[in-house]
Write a protein that holds these residues in place. Structure first.
Motif, PDB file in Angstrom:
ATOM      1  N   GLN A  98       0.834  -1.208   0.000  1.00  0.00           N
ATOM      2  CA  GLN A  98       0.000   0.000   0.000  1.00  0.00           C
ATOM      3  C   GLN A  98       0.860   1.246   0.000  1.00  0.00           C
ATOM      4  O   GLN A  98       0.556   2.233  -0.662  1.00  0.00           O
ATOM      5  N   LYS A  99       1.958   1.160   0.765  1.00  0.00           N
ATOM      6  CA  LYS A  99       2.851   2.326   0.836  1.00  0.00           C
ATOM      7  C   LYS A  99       3.458   2.612  -0.533  1.00  0.00           C
ATOM      8  O   LYS A  99       3.541   3.766  -0.946  1.00  0.00           O
ATOM      9  N   ILE A 100       3.873   1.559  -1.217  1.00  0.00           N
ATOM     10  CA  ILE A 100       4.471   1.762  -2.549  1.00  0.00           C
ATOM     11  C   ILE A 100       3.430   2.353  -3.502  1.00  0.00           C
ATOM     12  O   ILE A 100       3.696   3.330  -4.209  1.00  0.00           O
ATOM     13  N   ILE A 101       2.216   1.776  -3.469  1.00  0.00           N
ATOM     14  CA  ILE A 101       1.174   2.265  -4.389  1.00  0.00           C
ATOM     15  C   ILE A 101       0.787   3.699  -4.063  1.00  0.00           C
ATOM     16  O   ILE A 101       0.686   4.543  -4.947  1.00  0.00           O
ATOM     17  N   SER A 102       0.600   3.995  -2.765  1.00  0.00           N
ATOM     18  CA  SER A 102       0.145   5.365  -2.494  1.00  0.00           C
ATOM     19  C   SER A 102       1.262   6.383  -2.695  1.00  0.00           C
ATOM     20  O   SER A 102       1.000   7.544  -2.963  1.00  0.00           O
ATOM     21  N   ALA A 103       2.518   5.922  -2.646  1.00  0.00           N
ATOM     22  CA  ALA A 103       3.609   6.849  -2.974  1.00  0.00           C
ATOM     23  C   ALA A 103       3.647   7.114  -4.482  1.00  0.00           C
ATOM     24  O   ALA A 103       4.350   8.009  -4.941  1.00  0.00           O
ATOM     25  N   GLY A 104       2.914   6.289  -5.250  1.00  0.00           N
ATOM     26  CA  GLY A 104       2.904   6.459  -6.706  1.00  0.00           C
ATOM     27  C   GLY A 104       3.934   5.565  -7.376  1.00  0.00           C
ATOM     28  O   GLY A 104       4.352   5.814  -8.495  1.00  0.00           O
ATOM     29  N   GLY A 105       4.377   4.529  -6.665  1.00  0.00           N
ATOM     30  CA  GLY A 105       5.331   3.583  -7.251  1.00  0.00           C
ATOM     31  C   GLY A 105       6.604   3.481  -6.427  1.00  0.00           C
ATOM     32  O   GLY A 105       6.844   4.276  -5.520  1.00  0.00           O
ATOM     33  N   LEU A 106       7.410   2.480  -6.781  1.00  0.00           N
ATOM     34  CA  LEU A 106       8.609   2.154  -6.003  1.00  0.00           C
ATOM     35  C   LEU A 106       9.624   3.300  -5.952  1.00  0.00           C
ATOM     36  O   LEU A 106      10.242   3.544  -4.913  1.00  0.00           O
ATOM     37  N   ILE A 107       9.775   3.999  -7.074  1.00  0.00           N
ATOM     38  CA  ILE A 107      10.789   5.063  -7.114  1.00  0.00           C
ATOM     39  C   ILE A 107      10.436   6.179  -6.125  1.00  0.00           C
ATOM     40  O   ILE A 107      11.287   6.616  -5.346  1.00  0.00           O
ATOM     41  N   HIS A 108       9.169   6.590  -6.127  1.00  0.00           N
ATOM     42  CA  HIS A 108       8.761   7.642  -5.194  1.00  0.00           C
ATOM     43  C   HIS A 108       8.859   7.146  -3.765  1.00  0.00           C
ATOM     44  O   HIS A 108       9.188   7.894  -2.847  1.00  0.00           O
ATOM     45  N   TYR A 109       8.589   5.866  -3.593  1.00  0.00           N
ATOM     46  CA  TYR A 109       8.671   5.255  -2.268  1.00  0.00           C
ATOM     47  C   TYR A 109      10.121   5.320  -1.768  1.00  0.00           C
ATOM     48  O   TYR A 109      10.394   5.711  -0.629  1.00  0.00           O
ATOM     49  N   ILE A 110      11.066   4.959  -2.627  1.00  0.00           N
ATOM     50  CA  ILE A 110      12.486   4.998  -2.238  1.00  0.00           C
ATOM     51  C   ILE A 110      12.928   6.433  -1.970  1.00  0.00           C
ATOM     52  O   ILE A 110      13.660   6.707  -1.032  1.00  0.00           O
ATOM     53  N   ASN A 111      12.415   7.361  -2.798  1.00  0.00           N
ATOM     54  CA  ASN A 111      12.776   8.771  -2.593  1.00  0.00           C
ATOM     55  C   ASN A 111      12.273   9.301  -1.255  1.00  0.00           C
ATOM     56  O   ASN A 111      12.739  10.319  -0.769  1.00  0.00           O
ATOM     57  N   GLY A 112      11.283   8.566  -0.692  1.00  0.00           N
ATOM     58  CA  GLY A 112      10.753   8.951   0.618  1.00  0.00           C
ATOM     59  C   GLY A 112       9.717  10.039   0.457  1.00  0.00           C
ATOM     60  O   GLY A 112       9.871  11.154   0.896  1.00  0.00           O
TER      61      GLY A 112
END
Ligand code: SF4
Lengths: 160, 421
Positions: free
Chosen positions: A146-160
């Motif tokens: 859910q965190k990855i999806i709501s961040a808009g994908g893995l890259i945004h998730y890694i960017n924090g």
């Protein structure tokens, strides 16, 4: 997170070659890819699909190549969610990684018909078929996804 | 409860003593792979990241193989994007025209993958390296971008299916027939999300090239990876090709499997997958006449030296049938050179086949042998989906190099035994 739209229904083993044929893979932009989405199985799809619509497949949706172009083409065509009995594993990863919601739910995949209006609640995994007034319990996303999806994908998730 | 071979490798790379099926882990990577189609997407993704440096310039392999030498302007631009990125980040393992080969034949040959490694590639057939006792699996371009930047990737630990191979396969039965038989048995989603672990006495009869072919097609059964135990043949292969140290992992005796299949290799026959799914398998001889228009011998599945030798053995002194086009594509420059030195290329050309520089080319309907509507192709590649090799009304029949070569000669799907071999 929620989605709502009209359903395009397909069968078993919808592979990435029909979702986006290799002859278009020299393009990388999602909007360009979206123009050819599902072309080899449903020429009408791209003319009929509206923002928020939902794709329902059966077994092993997205099998075949690892091309991320496939979920990207679907996402950029405006589709809000893909429901299937099962997904091919790389398609599953890719969809999560680019922030394209997908849900496994055998009951929904069987019962929902082409053209039905469907609502989805991602937090609970509940799928409501407005046309038929039926509900199905799909797999909710683990919190990490859910965190990855709501961040808009893995890259945004890694960017924090 | 013990761990499977795959689970042990993953545990070691995630810093755990033990992992269980279903567990989400983050694993350290030994190699990250991309090609000329998937890398440009990954490079674009990486440009969106705050940290744009690569985690290790020696642990990334970029292989130009799908559309090279470039078939059009867009593919040239994609390769240029990879080339510029490789230069900027000083990527050591960048392979372009002249040094290239199809990625899954090239990486083991260059010694870039060894037993015990964890490898992710933005290409579904990355599962090929399980032949060496590595955990390798395909992901997408975003996986690749994240992996290039962080050297780590998320995995769900898979459960496993066990395939006990016994007996010795007969002369014209190769790795391709074995894996097609298995996919026919369990279906294109039969191993979905799972590992396929191959064990049993029968594997001592399988060459490394057979094992690469078998692991290559694990994904065609939906598998996350295919894997073989590390025996003397695997060790000899790594000694010949690799400098980096390897690590041997074995499944625990009490490892749990979702299902176990025993396959007596001595009972298998040359097998073909009919359109349009790899699971539509039939034994050669069990169906009537299927006339063909084209034969392709090559790809990451069957473009290795054993494959080229086997096809040449059959074509030697024979001719490609009048109405058939036969295209032979050695998978890497080294294989091409070896085939040339052994006089195999001459055999093909004298038989009326064409020989191409290494490329994926027709395997994915890229170029170099695209099919027109209504045409049929026997191909040693791994997918026969609708439109895979060209027009949506064309057909692809998957087979071994031996069956493909025999079919090129007769003009219909045939076993080499029909030529008196
Ligand atoms: S040979 Fe075919 S299957 Fe193998 S990497 Fe190339 S396109 Fe993919």
């Amino acid at each position: 997170m929620q989605a709502k739209g009209r359903v395009f229904k397909y069968g078993d083993n919808i592979d990435t070659d029909v979702i986006i044929p290799a002859r278009y893979l020299n393009a990388t932009e999602g909007t360009e890819l979206a123009k050819h989405c599902m072309e080899d199985i449903d020429k009408e799809f791209i003319h009929k699909v509206k923002k928020g619509d939902i794709i329902v497949g059966q077994k092993n949706f997205g099998c075949g190549s690892s091309r991320e172009h496939a979920p990207l083409a679907i996402k950029c065509a405006g589709v809000s969610c893909v429901i299937a009995e099962t997904f091919a594993r790389i398609f599953y990863r890719n969809a999560i990684n680019i922030g394209m919601p997908i849900i496994e739910c055998p009951e929904a995949a069987r019962s929902i018909e082409d053209g039905d209006e469907v609502e989805i609640d991602f937090d609970s995994g509940m799928i409501h078929n407005v046309t038929k007034n039926e509900s199905y319990k799909g797999q909710a996303f683990p919190p990490f996804m859910q965190k990855i999806i709501s961040a808009g994908g893995l890259i945004h998730y890694i960017n924090g | 409860m013990g761990m499977t071979m795959t689970q042990k490798i993953l545990a070691a790379h995630a810093g755990f003593d033990k992992v269980e099926a279903g567990q989400l882990i983050e694993a350290n990577l030994d190699m990250v792979l991309g090609n000329d189609i998937t890398s440009p997407v990954a490079i674009n993704e990486m440009k969106k990241m705050k940290n744009q440096t690569v985690f290790d310039k020696e642990k990334i392999a970029l292989v130009m193989d799908h559309f090279i030498p470039n078939k059009d302007i867009k593919s040239a631009e994609n390769c240029k994007c990879c080339r510029d990125f490789a230069r900027e980040h000083e990527i050591v393992n960048y392979f372009d025209v002249g040094e290239m080969g199809i990625e899954h034949a090239l990486l083991p040959e260059k010694g870039l993958v060894v037993a015990g490694d964890v490898v992710i590639g933005a290409d579904s057939h990355t599962c090929t390296y399980g032949a060496l006792g590595a955990f390798s699996t395909g992901g997408g371009s975003t996986d690749m971008a994240a992996a290039m930047a962080t050297g780590k990737i998320w995995f769900k630990v898979p459960s496993a299916l066990k395939f006990v191979l016994t007996g010795k396969p007969s002369k014209w039965v190769s790795g391709k027939d074995i894996i097609l038989h298995i996919i026919g048995l369990i279906g294109v989603d039969g191993a979905l999300y799972r590992s396929m672990e191959f064990v049993g006495d029968g594997i001592r009869h399988l060459s490394m090239d057979d094992r690469f072919t078998i692991c290559n097609m694990a994904i065609e059964a939906g598998g996350k990876n295919g894997i073989f135990p590390v025996d003397e043949k695997a060790i000899a292969y790594m000694k010949e090709h690799a400098d980096k140290p390897y690590q041997v992992y074995e499944a625990d005796a009490d490892a749990e499997y979702d299902a176990e299949y025993t396959i007596d290799l001595s009972t298998l026959k040359p097998t073909v997958a009919f359109p349009h799914l790899p699971e539509n398998t039939k034994e050669v001889g069990s169906f009537g006449e299927v006339k063909i228009d084209q034969v392709v011998i090559g790809s990451c599945t069957n473009g290795r030296i054993q494959d080229i030798r086997q096809a040449a053995e059959i074509m030697k002194g024979r001719k490609v049938a009048k109405d058939v086009r036969c295209i032979v594509i050695p998978a890497t420059q080294a294989i091409y050179l070896q085939a040339m030195r052994e006089g195999l290329l001459e055999i093909f050309i004298e038989a009326g086949a064409v020989v191409s520089t290494p490329t994926c080319g027709p395997c994915l309907g890229g170029y170099m042998g695209i099919l027109a509507a209504g045409e049929r192709c026997v191909s040693t590649t791994n997918r026969n989906f609708v439109g895979r090799m060209g027009h949506v009304d064309s057909e692809v029949y998957l087979a071994s190099p031996a069956v493909a070569a025999a079919s090129a000669v007769t003009g219909m799907i045939s076993c080499p035994c029909e030529l008196g071999l």
